[in-house]
Design a protein around this motif. Sequence first.
Motif, PDB file in Angstrom:
ATOM      1  N   GLU A 152       0.673  -1.247  -0.040  1.00 40.86           N
ATOM      2  CA  GLU A 152      -0.249  -0.031   0.059  1.00 40.86           C
ATOM      3  C   GLU A 152       0.903   1.193   0.166  1.00 40.86           C
ATOM      4  OE1 GLU A 152      -3.233   2.075   3.001  1.00 40.86           O
ATOM      5  OE2 GLU A 152      -2.141   0.764   3.650  1.00 40.86           O
ATOM      6  N   VAL A 153       0.544   2.006  -0.848  1.00 41.68           N
ATOM      7  CA  VAL A 153       1.180   3.547  -0.819  1.00 41.68           C
ATOM      8  C   VAL A 153       0.124   4.472  -0.645  1.00 41.68           C
ATOM      9  CG1 VAL A 153       3.039   2.847  -2.422  1.00 41.68           C
ATOM     10  CG2 VAL A 153       1.102   3.786  -3.267  1.00 41.68           C
ATOM     11  N   ILE A 154       0.439   5.640   0.299  1.00 38.39           N
ATOM     12  CA  ILE A 154      -0.597   6.615   0.753  1.00 38.39           C
ATOM     13  C   ILE A 154      -0.184   7.896  -0.097  1.00 38.39           C
ATOM     14  CG2 ILE A 154      -1.611   7.850   2.350  1.00 38.39           C
ATOM     15  CD1 ILE A 154      -1.016   5.607   4.511  1.00 38.39           C
ATOM     16  N   VAL A 155      -0.969   8.585  -1.147  1.00 35.82           N
ATOM     17  CA  VAL A 155      -0.735   9.855  -1.618  1.00 35.82           C
ATOM     18  C   VAL A 155      -1.466  10.844  -1.163  1.00 35.82           C
ATOM     19  CG1 VAL A 155      -0.734  10.703  -4.040  1.00 35.82           C
ATOM     20  CG2 VAL A 155      -0.271   8.335  -3.653  1.00 35.82           C
ATOM     21  N   THR A 156      -0.935  11.971  -0.775  1.00 36.67           N
ATOM     22  CA  THR A 156      -1.318  13.127  -0.679  1.00 36.67           C
ATOM     23  C   THR A 156      -0.745  14.302  -1.355  1.00 36.67           C
ATOM     24  OG1 THR A 156      -1.199  12.252   1.798  1.00 36.67           O
ATOM     25  CG2 THR A 156      -1.536  14.676   1.427  1.00 36.67           C
ATOM     26  N   PHE A 157      -2.028  15.191  -1.814  1.00 34.30           N
ATOM     27  CA  PHE A 157      -1.868  16.182  -2.704  1.00 34.30           C
ATOM     28  C   PHE A 157      -2.826  17.328  -2.265  1.00 34.30           C
ATOM     29  CE2 PHE A 157      -4.667  13.505  -5.020  1.00 34.30           C
ATOM     30  CZ  PHE A 157      -5.553  14.549  -5.651  1.00 34.30           C
ATOM     31  N   SER A 158      -2.576  18.659  -2.902  1.00 40.11           N
ATOM     32  CA  SER A 158      -3.630  19.660  -2.404  1.00 40.11           C
ATOM     33  C   SER A 158      -4.138  20.330  -3.553  1.00 40.11           C
ATOM     34  CB  SER A 158      -2.878  20.798  -1.721  1.00 40.11           C
ATOM     35  OG  SER A 158      -2.319  20.320  -0.393  1.00 40.11           O
ATOM     36  N   ASP A 159      -5.429  20.274  -3.834  1.00 39.14           N
ATOM     37  CA  ASP A 159      -5.939  20.623  -5.058  1.00 39.14           C
ATOM     38  C   ASP A 159      -6.055  22.214  -4.890  1.00 39.14           C
ATOM     39  OD1 ASP A 159      -7.717  19.670  -7.339  1.00 39.14           O
ATOM     40  OD2 ASP A 159      -9.431  20.827  -6.165  1.00 39.14           O
ATOM     41  N   ASP A 160      -5.751  22.452  -6.430  1.00 39.95           N
ATOM     42  CA  ASP A 160      -6.170  24.069  -6.750  1.00 39.95           C
ATOM     43  C   ASP A 160      -7.451  24.513  -6.477  1.00 39.95           C
ATOM     44  OD1 ASP A 160      -6.257  26.499  -7.952  1.00 39.95           O
ATOM     45  OD2 ASP A 160      -4.387  25.991  -9.182  1.00 39.95           O
ATOM     46  N   ASP A 181     -11.716  16.155  -9.152  1.00 38.52           N
ATOM     47  CA  ASP A 181     -11.618  16.821  -7.825  1.00 38.52           C
ATOM     48  C   ASP A 181     -12.950  17.406  -7.407  1.00 38.52           C
ATOM     49  OD1 ASP A 181     -12.426  19.238  -9.341  1.00 38.52           O
ATOM     50  OD2 ASP A 181     -10.561  20.258  -8.794  1.00 38.52           O
ATOM     51  N   GLU A 182     -14.103  16.821  -8.231  1.00 43.31           N
ATOM     52  CA  GLU A 182     -15.424  17.046  -7.734  1.00 43.31           C
ATOM     53  C   GLU A 182     -15.817  17.040  -6.144  1.00 43.31           C
ATOM     54  OE1 GLU A 182     -20.131  16.021  -8.550  1.00 43.31           O
ATOM     55  OE2 GLU A 182     -18.513  14.882  -9.583  1.00 43.31           O
ATOM     56  N   PHE A 183     -15.169  15.971  -5.409  1.00 38.84           N
ATOM     57  CA  PHE A 183     -15.634  15.740  -4.024  1.00 38.84           C
ATOM     58  C   PHE A 183     -14.421  16.258  -2.959  1.00 38.84           C
ATOM     59  CE2 PHE A 183     -17.535  12.487  -6.538  1.00 38.84           C
ATOM     60  CZ  PHE A 183     -18.739  12.694  -6.181  1.00 38.84           C
ATOM     61  N   TYR A 184     -13.360  16.894  -3.540  1.00 40.91           N
ATOM     62  CA  TYR A 184     -11.994  17.563  -2.761  1.00 40.91           C
ATOM     63  C   TYR A 184     -11.793  18.704  -3.408  1.00 40.91           C
ATOM     64  CZ  TYR A 184      -9.270  14.898  -6.222  1.00 40.91           C
ATOM     65  OH  TYR A 184      -8.700  14.610  -7.441  1.00 40.91           O
ATOM     66  N   GLN A 185     -12.558  19.476  -3.974  1.00 41.79           N
ATOM     67  CA  GLN A 185     -12.335  20.729  -4.510  1.00 41.79           C
ATOM     68  C   GLN A 185     -11.674  21.786  -3.395  1.00 41.79           C
ATOM     69  OE1 GLN A 185     -13.101  22.021  -7.804  1.00 41.79           O
ATOM     70  NE2 GLN A 185     -11.574  23.904  -7.082  1.00 41.79           N
ATOM     71  N   GLY A 186     -10.238  22.185  -3.884  1.00 43.98           N
ATOM     72  CA  GLY A 186      -9.570  23.136  -3.190  1.00 43.98           C
ATOM     73  C   GLY A 186      -9.165  22.587  -1.652  1.00 43.98           C
ATOM     74  N   GLN A 187      -9.117  21.139  -1.740  1.00 41.88           N
ATOM     75  CA  GLN A 187      -8.782  20.520  -0.141  1.00 41.88           C
ATOM     76  C   GLN A 187      -7.311  19.722  -0.414  1.00 41.88           C
ATOM     77  OE1 GLN A 187     -11.919  18.256   1.631  1.00 41.88           O
ATOM     78  NE2 GLN A 187     -13.627  19.866   0.470  1.00 41.88           N
ATOM     79  N   THR A 188      -6.913  19.705   0.622  1.00 37.14           N
ATOM     80  CA  THR A 188      -5.723  18.578   0.944  1.00 37.14           C
ATOM     81  C   THR A 188      -6.329  17.236   0.718  1.00 37.14           C
ATOM     82  OG1 THR A 188      -4.063  20.015   1.908  1.00 37.14           O
ATOM     83  CG2 THR A 188      -3.540  17.762   2.037  1.00 37.14           C
ATOM     84  N   PHE A 189      -6.019  16.234   0.015  1.00 32.94           N
ATOM     85  CA  PHE A 189      -6.566  14.961  -0.316  1.00 32.94           C
ATOM     86  C   PHE A 189      -5.637  14.006  -0.232  1.00 32.94           C
ATOM     87  CE2 PHE A 189      -8.577  11.445  -3.279  1.00 32.94           C
ATOM     88  CZ  PHE A 189      -9.517  11.393  -2.376  1.00 32.94           C
ATOM     89  N   SER A 190      -5.956  12.944   0.561  1.00 34.74           N
ATOM     90  CA  SER A 190      -5.024  11.533   0.455  1.00 34.74           C
ATOM     91  C   SER A 190      -5.818  10.480   0.406  1.00 34.74           C
ATOM     92  CB  SER A 190      -4.505  11.539   2.171  1.00 34.74           C
ATOM     93  OG  SER A 190      -3.837  12.626   2.452  1.00 34.74           O
ATOM     94  N   PHE A 191      -5.144   9.462  -0.456  1.00 38.35           N
ATOM     95  CA  PHE A 191      -5.733   8.078  -0.638  1.00 38.35           C
ATOM     96  C   PHE A 191      -5.068   7.109  -0.807  1.00 38.35           C
ATOM     97  CE2 PHE A 191      -4.421   9.745  -4.803  1.00 38.35           C
ATOM     98  CZ  PHE A 191      -3.973   8.681  -5.452  1.00 38.35           C
ATOM     99  N   SER A 192      -5.254   5.981  -0.693  1.00 38.91           N
ATOM    100  CA  SER A 192      -4.513   4.735  -0.555  1.00 38.91           C
ATOM    101  C   SER A 192      -4.469   4.159  -2.091  1.00 38.91           C
ATOM    102  CB  SER A 192      -4.622   3.695   0.270  1.00 38.91           C
ATOM    103  OG  SER A 192      -4.457   4.310   1.699  1.00 38.91           O
ATOM    104  N   TYR A 193      -3.455   3.551  -2.497  1.00 40.86           N
ATOM    105  CA  TYR A 193      -3.466   2.492  -3.780  1.00 40.86           C
ATOM    106  C   TYR A 193      -2.669   1.484  -3.183  1.00 40.86           C
ATOM    107  CZ  TYR A 193      -2.620   0.909  -8.291  1.00 40.86           C
ATOM    108  OH  TYR A 193      -2.702   0.459  -9.444  1.00 40.86           O
ATOM    109  N   TYR A 194      -3.192   0.237  -3.912  1.00 42.55           N
ATOM    110  CA  TYR A 194      -2.694  -1.090  -3.491  1.00 42.55           C
ATOM    111  C   TYR A 194      -2.071  -1.792  -4.903  1.00 42.55           C
ATOM    112  CZ  TYR A 194      -5.045  -0.450   1.126  1.00 42.55           C
ATOM    113  OH  TYR A 194      -5.462  -0.136   2.113  1.00 42.55           O
ATOM    114  N   TYR A 195      -0.938  -2.213  -4.749  1.00 46.46           N
ATOM    115  CA  TYR A 195      -0.382  -2.841  -5.873  1.00 46.46           C
ATOM    116  C   TYR A 195      -0.730  -4.531  -5.988  1.00 46.46           C
ATOM    117  CZ  TYR A 195       2.709   1.209  -6.719  1.00 46.46           C
ATOM    118  OH  TYR A 195       3.144   2.430  -7.073  1.00 46.46           O
ATOM    119  N   ASP A 196      -1.036  -4.858  -7.208  1.00 51.61           N
ATOM    120  CA  ASP A 196      -1.177  -6.289  -7.413  1.00 51.61           C
ATOM    121  C   ASP A 196       0.269  -6.882  -7.403  1.00 51.61           C
ATOM    122  OD1 ASP A 196      -3.995  -6.355  -7.677  1.00 51.61           O
ATOM    123  OD2 ASP A 196      -3.995  -5.691  -9.489  1.00 51.61           O
TER     124      ASP A 196
END
Length: 284
Positions: A152-160, A181-196
């Motif tokens: 698992e990697v956790i990615v964080t970025f800040s939407d314009d 970005d409809e659901f995180y407009q202008g916010q800092t957003f983090s999500f997980s990605y899982y590798y196969d």
Amino acid sequence: MNWVGFSIGSLLALATLSACEDVVEVAVPNEPPRLIIDALIRVDTSQAVTLVQVKVKETSSFFESVVPANLTQITLFDLEQNAASVLIEAPPGSGIYATEMSTATLVNGDEFFLQIDFENEFFVAYAEFVPTVPIDSLENGDGFIGDKNDTEVIVTFSDDPERNDYNLFDFDFGNYLVTDDEFYQGQTFSFSYYYDEELNEGDEVEISIMGVDRDFANYMNKLIEQSEGDFGPFETPSITVRGNFINATTIDNENNFDNTNTIDNFALGYFAIVQEYKETLIID
């Protein structure tokens, strides 16, 4: 493609009815060859020069491999500046065509027109530079989802907050993900990605965020759904996904203003010019 299933019992019953073997002809898709064009131009705006690289392959019959395409020419036009750049194949026979361009030229808001000449036909597509935001951080997660321990990697970025953005993430190994970005407009957003893929401690993964427009986001979503992890997004998809290339051979803007007579003769792939931020994470 339609698949016909037989049970073991059915096969045994058929065997008892015949003492000889019959040749069974299997119908396979018989579609004419198409070009597959990877014209995703990734721009690092911190660099003065950008390598513009286009990879072109050609499909063949159903059971044969995809081969590099031998093109007559690839030309990139800057429509606002009325300037043209010819891409050169290197090495010869590779199907990889490239040139270097000023990064400032690519990001100044001009519209670009890519023309691919192939066997007395030409295919065209338009694109404009699409910006994005940098990755704030990459972290290793614990990898536990359900009863399975994945990487698992956790990615964080800040939407314009000033833009409505779509982003395309490249997680290495041909893994892609599209976000809106409809659901995180202008916010800092983090999500997980899982590798196969099976990754080990100390392995490096290179992760990119790219800005894309709505049409390209929709295209990539369809391609990701159909590939199901078996193909890269610019290889031959299981079902044809139409990109933004059209066959413009018969368009002369005098007697013929559209491609309605060649609408089924199109190339696979997409032309896009995107800002890219890239980071590396060491798996622990």
